[in-house]
Design a protein around this motif. Structure first.
Motif, mmCIF file in Angstrom:
data_model
loop_
_atom_site.group_PDB
_atom_site.id
_atom_site.type_symbol
_atom_site.label_atom_id
_atom_site.label_comp_id
_atom_site.label_asym_id
_atom_site.label_seq_id
_atom_site.Cartn_x
_atom_site.Cartn_y
_atom_site.Cartn_z
ATOM 1 N N UNK A 48 35.238 79.816 22.792
ATOM 2 C CA UNK A 48 34.865 78.985 22.407
ATOM 3 C C UNK A 48 34.156 77.639 23.125
ATOM 4 N N UNK A 49 36.082 77.154 24.591
ATOM 5 C CA UNK A 49 35.659 76.559 25.493
ATOM 6 C C UNK A 49 34.215 76.574 26.044
ATOM 7 N N UNK A 50 33.764 77.784 27.039
ATOM 8 C CA UNK A 50 32.125 77.609 27.411
ATOM 9 C C UNK A 50 31.295 77.061 26.827
ATOM 10 N N UNK A 51 30.974 76.723 25.930
ATOM 11 C CA UNK A 51 30.553 76.008 24.553
ATOM 12 C C UNK A 51 30.575 74.627 24.012
ATOM 13 N N UNK A 52 32.264 74.031 24.369
ATOM 14 C CA UNK A 52 32.159 72.473 24.789
ATOM 15 C C UNK A 52 32.779 72.246 25.848
ATOM 16 N N UNK A 53 32.448 73.285 27.068
ATOM 17 C CA UNK A 53 32.569 72.359 28.787
ATOM 18 C C UNK A 53 32.041 71.306 28.903
#
Length: 307
Positions: A48-53
């Motif tokens: 998830x984090x790469x898509x939010x960063x």
């Protein structure tokens, strides 16, 4: 109502967070608790984090669960920890700067869960380059009695058009009742004027060619039994639910990346349940398949100038 649990202090990477009400049931039908939600987001964080960063984030908060009052929060809460980063974005509607949360790390994600943030809605742009969409998006929304099965057919028609222009596209469930198609761009020469032109033109083209199946306008009176191709998400000031975000439905379903083979299978079998995924299934899929949506972040493509 679940019994109140005592606040606990937890270390998340190099941050100390105080978490409270972990036993609160947020999804009553499933008995799914706040602590389980935070656990899900912690475990799915590598995907998830790469898509939010780097993306301005709108919070969709349900402090009393999915049956309680909901509110959107664009400005990052003022009581945020000092290490939570923000992005300054000018709001024409409010005639002032807004400061959106940026989820750059796991502690920030856990802190958002503590706030009762169930859904994560991101910009299609990075905060450092807001006029540049990183992707083109279609939200395919079925008008009853149509279901996600009919959305699969429309997604395949769209995919075929893009493939004919040597462009790859990727699908995810909305986690609700529809399907979403993403065309990665990651190209500084592309702006929202172009993505809006192509998305609207293609929605209108399919409506002309498949009038019994497709509509491109939002009016509910036009949508019965058809699929709305919502092209209007392609706007600098709009957000779309993030891949891997939980949804505030009766059950803790997730916006889940799917393969084109799965889309075709759902269409062939006519079974909408084939594309419904809860949090446990999504964690299992990620462990077995990795992040099926990773190319959306990296693949560089150029749209044609017209439909």
């Amino acid at each position: 109502m679940s019994p109140a649990s005592k606040p606990v202090e937890v270390r998340v990477e190099d941050r100390l967070l105080k978490l409270s009400n972990l036993d609160k049931v947020l999804w009553p039908e499933a008995g799914f608790r706040k602590g389980q939600m935070i656990e899900y987001y912690t475990k799915i964080a590598p995907a998830l984090l790469p898509h939010l960063k780097g993306r301005p984030l709108t919070l969709k908060r349900y402090p009393d669960g999915v049956d309680g009052m909901m509110f959107y929060e664009k400005n990052c809460p003022k009581h945020r920890p000092p290490w939570v980063k923000t992005a300054k974005v000018w709001s024409h509607g409010n005639n002032r700067d807004m400061f959106y949360c940026l989820v750059e790390d796991l502690p920030t994600l856990v802190w958002l869960g503590q706030l009762g943030t169930i859904e994560l809605h991101t910009s299609l742009s990075l905060a450092r380059a807001l006029p540049q969409p990183r992707m083109l998006v279609f939200d395919l929304d079925p008008g009853p009695p149509a279901t996600i099965v009919e959305c699969c057919q429309v997604a395949i028609w769209l995919q075929e058009w893009f493939a004919g222009h040597k462009l790859k596209s990727y699908c995810k469930t909305s986690g609700s009742k529809g399907l979403q198609l993403y065309v990665p761009l990651n190209n500084p020469s592309v702006d929202y004027a172009l993505t809006k032109k192509i998305s609207k033109g293609l929605a209108q083209k399919l409506e002309r060619e498949k009038p019994d199946h497709v509509v491109h306008m939002q009016r509910k009176t036009l949508r019965e039994g058809k699929v709305l191709i919502d092209w209007s998400q392609n706007d600098q000031y709009k957000t779309t639910v993030s891949v891997y975000s939980l949804r505030a439905r009766a059950l803790p379903t997730v916006s889940t990346p799917v393969t084109w083979e799965e889309v075709e299978q759902c269409l062939q079998e006519g079974d909408p349940n084939l594309l419904v995924f809860d949090w446990e299934t999504v964690l299992s899929r990620f462990q077995g398949q990795g992040d099926l949506f990773e190319p959306v972040l990296k693949l560089r493509q150029r749209l044609p100038d017209a439909v």
